[in-house]
Scaffold this motif. Structure first.
Motif, PDB file in Angstrom:
ATOM      1  N   SER A   6      48.086 -17.645 -66.533  1.00 24.47           N
ATOM      2  CA  SER A   6      48.159 -16.609 -65.510  1.00 24.47           C
ATOM      3  C   SER A   6      46.769 -16.131 -65.105  1.00 24.47           C
ATOM      4  CB  SER A   6      48.977 -15.422 -66.029  1.00 24.47           C
ATOM      5  OG  SER A   6      48.310 -14.797 -67.104  1.00 24.47           O
ATOM      6  N   ARG A   7      45.755 -16.699 -65.656  1.00 26.82           N
ATOM      7  CA  ARG A   7      44.377 -16.286 -65.390  1.00 26.82           C
ATOM      8  C   ARG A   7      43.657 -17.291 -64.495  1.00 26.82           C
ATOM      9  NH1 ARG A   7      42.731 -12.113 -68.415  1.00 26.82           N
ATOM     10  NH2 ARG A   7      44.020 -11.499 -70.148  1.00 26.82           N
ATOM     11  N   THR A   8      42.452 -16.913 -64.078  1.00 23.13           N
ATOM     12  CA  THR A   8      41.634 -17.805 -63.266  1.00 23.13           C
ATOM     13  C   THR A   8      40.800 -18.732 -64.137  1.00 23.13           C
ATOM     14  OG1 THR A   8      39.951 -16.078 -63.114  1.00 23.13           O
ATOM     15  CG2 THR A   8      41.518 -16.237 -61.291  1.00 23.13           C
ATOM     16  N   VAL A   9      40.893 -18.577 -65.449  1.00 20.85           N
ATOM     17  CA  VAL A   9      40.231 -19.473 -66.396  1.00 20.85           C
ATOM     18  C   VAL A   9      41.304 -20.017 -67.328  1.00 20.85           C
ATOM     19  CG1 VAL A   9      38.552 -19.663 -68.267  1.00 20.85           C
ATOM     20  CG2 VAL A   9      38.068 -18.165 -66.330  1.00 20.85           C
ATOM     21  N   VAL A  10      41.305 -21.337 -67.522  1.00 19.65           N
ATOM     22  CA  VAL A  10      42.258 -21.946 -68.452  1.00 19.65           C
ATOM     23  C   VAL A  10      41.510 -22.741 -69.512  1.00 19.65           C
ATOM     24  CG1 VAL A  10      44.160 -22.086 -66.780  1.00 19.65           C
ATOM     25  CG2 VAL A  10      42.590 -24.010 -67.017  1.00 19.65           C
ATOM     26  N   PHE A  11      42.161 -22.906 -70.657  1.00 19.79           N
ATOM     27  CA  PHE A  11      41.639 -23.726 -71.743  1.00 19.79           C
ATOM     28  C   PHE A  11      42.478 -24.999 -71.795  1.00 19.79           C
ATOM     29  CE2 PHE A  11      38.604 -21.170 -74.137  1.00 19.79           C
ATOM     30  CZ  PHE A  11      38.749 -19.961 -73.500  1.00 19.79           C
ATOM     31  N   TYR A  12      41.817 -26.123 -72.038  1.00 16.08           N
ATOM     32  CA  TYR A  12      42.506 -27.394 -72.191  1.00 16.08           C
ATOM     33  C   TYR A  12      42.397 -27.862 -73.627  1.00 16.08           C
ATOM     34  CZ  TYR A  12      42.424 -27.637 -67.091  1.00 16.08           C
ATOM     35  OH  TYR A  12      42.596 -27.372 -65.757  1.00 16.08           O
ATOM     36  N   ASP A  13      43.393 -28.614 -74.066  1.00  9.14           N
ATOM     37  CA  ASP A  13      43.319 -29.232 -75.377  1.00  9.14           C
ATOM     38  C   ASP A  13      42.179 -30.240 -75.367  1.00  9.14           C
ATOM     39  OD1 ASP A  13      45.492 -27.798 -76.344  1.00  9.14           O
ATOM     40  OD2 ASP A  13      46.925 -29.354 -75.770  1.00  9.14           O
ATOM     41  N   SER A  14      41.479 -30.299 -76.472  1.00  9.24           N
ATOM     42  CA  SER A  14      40.336 -31.193 -76.591  1.00  9.24           C
ATOM     43  C   SER A  14      40.648 -32.291 -77.594  1.00  9.24           C
ATOM     44  CB  SER A  14      39.120 -30.389 -77.072  1.00  9.24           C
ATOM     45  OG  SER A  14      38.045 -31.253 -77.339  1.00  9.24           O
ATOM     46  N   PRO A  15      40.088 -33.486 -77.385  1.00 12.81           N
ATOM     47  CA  PRO A  15      40.306 -34.557 -78.360  1.00 12.81           C
ATOM     48  C   PRO A  15      39.601 -34.280 -79.696  1.00 12.81           C
ATOM     49  CG  PRO A  15      38.787 -35.268 -76.649  1.00 12.81           C
ATOM     50  CD  PRO A  15      39.312 -33.916 -76.243  1.00 12.81           C
ATOM     51  N   LYS A  16      38.675 -33.336 -79.702  1.00  9.77           N
ATOM     52  CA  LYS A  16      37.960 -32.979 -80.925  1.00  9.77           C
ATOM     53  C   LYS A  16      37.988 -31.469 -81.079  1.00  9.77           C
ATOM     54  CE  LYS A  16      34.553 -36.525 -81.467  1.00  9.77           C
ATOM     55  NZ  LYS A  16      33.119 -36.741 -81.536  1.00  9.77           N
ATOM     56  N   LYS A  17      38.188 -30.997 -82.300  1.00  9.41           N
ATOM     57  CA  LYS A  17      38.312 -29.552 -82.490  1.00  9.41           C
ATOM     58  C   LYS A  17      36.982 -28.810 -82.311  1.00  9.41           C
ATOM     59  CE  LYS A  17      37.854 -29.056 -87.466  1.00  9.41           C
ATOM     60  NZ  LYS A  17      38.447 -28.470 -88.636  1.00  9.41           N
ATOM     61  N   ASN A  18      35.857 -29.526 -82.312  1.00  5.14           N
ATOM     62  CA  ASN A  18      34.579 -28.848 -82.126  1.00  5.14           C
ATOM     63  C   ASN A  18      34.095 -28.887 -80.673  1.00  5.14           C
ATOM     64  OD1 ASN A  18      33.964 -31.604 -82.168  1.00  5.14           O
ATOM     65  ND2 ASN A  18      31.989 -31.273 -83.134  1.00  5.14           N
ATOM     66  N   ILE A  19      34.984 -29.258 -79.759  1.00  7.96           N
ATOM     67  CA  ILE A  19      34.672 -29.211 -78.326  1.00  7.96           C
ATOM     68  C   ILE A  19      35.685 -28.293 -77.656  1.00  7.96           C
ATOM     69  CG2 ILE A  19      34.488 -30.501 -76.173  1.00  7.96           C
ATOM     70  CD1 ILE A  19      33.707 -32.961 -77.836  1.00  7.96           C
ATOM     71  N   ILE A  20      35.181 -27.268 -77.006  1.00  5.09           N
ATOM     72  CA  ILE A  20      36.028 -26.318 -76.279  1.00  5.09           C
ATOM     73  C   ILE A  20      35.926 -26.663 -74.793  1.00  5.09           C
ATOM     74  CG2 ILE A  20      36.313 -23.890 -75.658  1.00  5.09           C
ATOM     75  CD1 ILE A  20      35.214 -23.257 -78.496  1.00  5.09           C
ATOM     76  N   ILE A  21      37.072 -26.715 -74.124  1.00  4.87           N
ATOM     77  CA  ILE A  21      37.100 -27.083 -72.707  1.00  4.87           C
ATOM     78  C   ILE A  21      37.740 -25.946 -71.917  1.00  4.87           C
ATOM     79  CG2 ILE A  21      37.887 -28.749 -70.992  1.00  4.87           C
ATOM     80  CD1 ILE A  21      38.219 -30.762 -73.308  1.00  4.87           C
ATOM     81  N   LEU A 124      33.207 -35.169 -71.354  1.00  3.44           N
ATOM     82  CA  LEU A 124      33.779 -35.623 -72.628  1.00  3.44           C
ATOM     83  C   LEU A 124      33.150 -36.933 -73.080  1.00  3.44           C
ATOM     84  CD1 LEU A 124      37.586 -34.802 -72.317  1.00  3.44           C
ATOM     85  CD2 LEU A 124      36.048 -34.086 -74.162  1.00  3.44           C
ATOM     86  N   GLU A 125      32.896 -37.818 -72.158  1.00  7.28           N
ATOM     87  CA  GLU A 125      32.253 -39.091 -72.489  1.00  7.28           C
ATOM     88  C   GLU A 125      30.848 -38.835 -73.071  1.00  7.28           C
ATOM     89  OE1 GLU A 125      31.447 -43.101 -73.027  1.00  7.28           O
ATOM     90  OE2 GLU A 125      33.376 -42.104 -72.674  1.00  7.28           O
ATOM     91  N   TRP A 126      30.119 -37.915 -72.483  1.00 10.39           N
ATOM     92  CA  TRP A 126      28.786 -37.561 -72.968  1.00 10.39           C
ATOM     93  C   TRP A 126      28.848 -37.018 -74.390  1.00 10.39           C
ATOM     94  CZ3 TRP A 126      26.444 -32.377 -73.150  1.00 10.39           C
ATOM     95  CH2 TRP A 126      25.078 -32.394 -73.432  1.00 10.39           C
ATOM     96  N   LEU A 127      29.910 -36.287 -74.696  1.00 14.64           N
ATOM     97  CA  LEU A 127      30.067 -35.658 -76.010  1.00 14.64           C
ATOM     98  C   LEU A 127      30.892 -36.494 -76.997  1.00 14.64           C
ATOM     99  CD1 LEU A 127      30.746 -32.024 -74.774  1.00 14.64           C
ATOM    100  CD2 LEU A 127      28.724 -32.808 -76.043  1.00 14.64           C
ATOM    101  N   LYS A 128      31.177 -37.749 -76.659  1.00 17.63           N
ATOM    102  CA  LYS A 128      32.081 -38.555 -77.497  1.00 17.63           C
ATOM    103  C   LYS A 128      31.610 -38.698 -78.934  1.00 17.63           C
ATOM    104  CE  LYS A 128      30.160 -43.028 -76.416  1.00 17.63           C
ATOM    105  NZ  LYS A 128      30.009 -43.961 -75.379  1.00 17.63           N
ATOM    106  N   ASP A 129      30.316 -38.688 -79.175  1.00 18.62           N
ATOM    107  CA  ASP A 129      29.783 -38.815 -80.539  1.00 18.62           C
ATOM    108  C   ASP A 129      29.377 -37.480 -81.140  1.00 18.62           C
ATOM    109  OD1 ASP A 129      30.110 -41.608 -80.473  1.00 18.62           O
ATOM    110  OD2 ASP A 129      28.175 -41.851 -79.457  1.00 18.62           O
TER     111      ASP A 129
END
Length: 130
Positions: A6-21, A124-129
């Motif tokens: 319901s907000r103008t900012v949303v969070f997405y699930d990340s393939p890694k728990k140490n990356i917040i999207i 995400l590709e940049w942060l893959k490692d």
């Protein structure tokens, strides 16, 4: 609809728990910025160490409210001390959002590794490692 939808900012699930999207849409209010910061900090507690943030801002309106700009600049000052090691901005093709993100970083004078991408997928590709 959950709170983040319901907000103008949303969070997405990340393939890694140490990356917040996150992704912003339209005119982001001061209340949504504060909510986003609190939610990022809540999620950071689950990372147990260094973390990275992908900030989708290609669908956001530029932030012109001086108080909101200050909140973002202050946030950048604190990210490093909170364990953030990298920020990837998904700015699309808009130059205005890239310039604004760079300005907030310069005001913070931090040492975070930062890059700018067209899409969240490229970030995400940049942060893959990471």
């Amino acid at each position: 609809m959950n709170e983040s939808q319901s907000r103008t900012v949303v969070f997405y699930d990340s393939p890694k728990k140490n990356i917040i999207i996150t992704d912003g849409f339209g005119k982001v209010s001061k209340e949504d910025i504060i909510w986003m910061i609190d939610e990022v900090r809540r999620r950071v507690k689950q990372t147990n160490g260094k973390w990275a943030w992908i900030v989708g801002c290609d669908k956001m309106d530029p932030i012109i409210d001086p108080e909101c700009q200050k909140i973002f600049a202050d946030l950048h000052k604190n990210l490093e001390s909170e364990g953030c090691a990298a920020i990837a901005y998904a700015v699309g093709k808009t130059v205005a959002m890239k310039v604004q993100a760079q300005r907030h970083r310069l005001q913070a004078n931090d040492k975070l590794v930062t890059e700018y991408f067209r899409t969240i997928e490229e970030a995400l590709e940049w942060l893959k490692d990471f």
